[in-house]
Write an enzyme that holds these catalytic residues in place. Structure first.
Site, PDB file in Angstrom:
ATOM      1  N   ARG A  45       0.860  -1.181   0.000  1.00  0.00           N
ATOM      2  CA  ARG A  45       0.000   0.000   0.000  1.00  0.00           C
ATOM      3  C   ARG A  45       0.893   1.227   0.000  1.00  0.00           C
ATOM      4  O   ARG A  45       1.552   1.529   1.000  1.00  0.00           O
ATOM      5  CB  ARG A  45      -0.911  -0.010   1.231  1.00  0.00           C
ATOM      6  N   SER A  50     -12.556  -2.715  -0.534  1.00  0.00           N
ATOM      7  CA  SER A  50     -12.801  -2.074   0.764  1.00  0.00           C
ATOM      8  C   SER A  50     -14.281  -1.753   0.937  1.00  0.00           C
ATOM      9  O   SER A  50     -14.928  -1.252   0.015  1.00  0.00           O
ATOM     10  CB  SER A  50     -12.005  -0.769   0.880  1.00  0.00           C
ATOM     11  N   LYS A  86      -4.395   5.034   8.457  1.00  0.00           N
ATOM     12  CA  LYS A  86      -5.331   5.390   7.404  1.00  0.00           C
ATOM     13  C   LYS A  86      -6.245   6.512   7.892  1.00  0.00           C
ATOM     14  O   LYS A  86      -6.451   6.695   9.094  1.00  0.00           O
ATOM     15  CB  LYS A  86      -6.185   4.180   6.991  1.00  0.00           C
TER      16      LYS A  86
END
Length: 216
Positions: free
Chosen positions: A40, A108, A137
């Site tokens: 990520r 997601s 996040k």
């Protein structure tokens, strides 16, 4: 049977790895029990993301599936096993067309709308979050275990065939056990593994926690 095991899902983020080599961290995470890995990288250039993806792919040598967050182009170029995409990324059907039938595609889920409107076909798993507060996040709302369970039920009602449903954000060994008991097929972890000094040991502890929760 699903082609992806979400049990212990390690997410490598260059911002949350203490500046260490991602390939070495990936190797350590797998040795500790991670069943799936993802890169990520929200900030680097395409060239740098691709270089990192190739390095991780080489380091893990096919021992577990390796996914790239968001970037279908990087997944293709690096030989990754698939992608994890968000609600604002490439549509699932288009990602599937580009990556082919054998690729792993995850999605997601953050809201009730997400859980009731995502595509019924083409997905291999969904990951619901943020469950708890996290610095990794930007999750303005933490849904907690009850909120996770509600969205998970909606997701499972929607799919034509059973797919794994995971949890992400702010997960530690205590609440990981609670999530598994609540029905999660696995937990996705960033800082809880890759900000630790001993990544392999951290993964091993989570692996043990998950196994124990499943035997309760």
């Amino acid at each position: 049977m699903s082609k992806v095991d979400l049990s212990l899902y390690g997410i490598l983020d260059p911002r949350r790895c203490l500046g260490r080599d991602l390939g070495e961290l990936a190797d350590a995470a797998i040795s500790g029990g991670c069943t799936l890995l993802q890169l990520r990288d929200k900030e680097s250039s395409t060239r740098d993301i691709l270089s990192r993806a190739k390095a991780i792919k080489s380091a893990i040598a096919g021992r577990v599936p390796f996914l790239v967050n968001d970037r279908v182009d990087v997944a293709l170029a690096s030989g990754a096993d698939g992608v994890h995409i968000g609600q604002d990324d490439m549509p699932v059907a288009d990602a599937r067309q580009l990556l082919g039938p054998d690729a792993i595609i995850g999605l997601s889920i953050k809201t009730r709308q997400d859980a009731t409107q995502f595509p019924r076909e083409g997905l291999d798993y969904v990951c619901i979050g943020g469950v708890f507060e996290t610095q990794s996040k930007d999750n303005p709302v933490s849904i907690g275990i009850g909120g996770w369970a509600e969205l998970a039920a909606l997701c499972r009602e929607r799919t034509s065939a059973p797919i794994p449903v995971g949890a992400i954000a702010g997960i530690d060994r205590h609440n990981a056990s609670q999530l598994i008991t609540a029905g999660a097929d696995g937990v996705a972890l960033i800082s809880a593994i890759f900000m630790e000094a001993d990544v392999q040991a951290a993964a091993t502890e989570f692996h043990k926690t998950i196994h124990e929760a499943r035997t309760l």
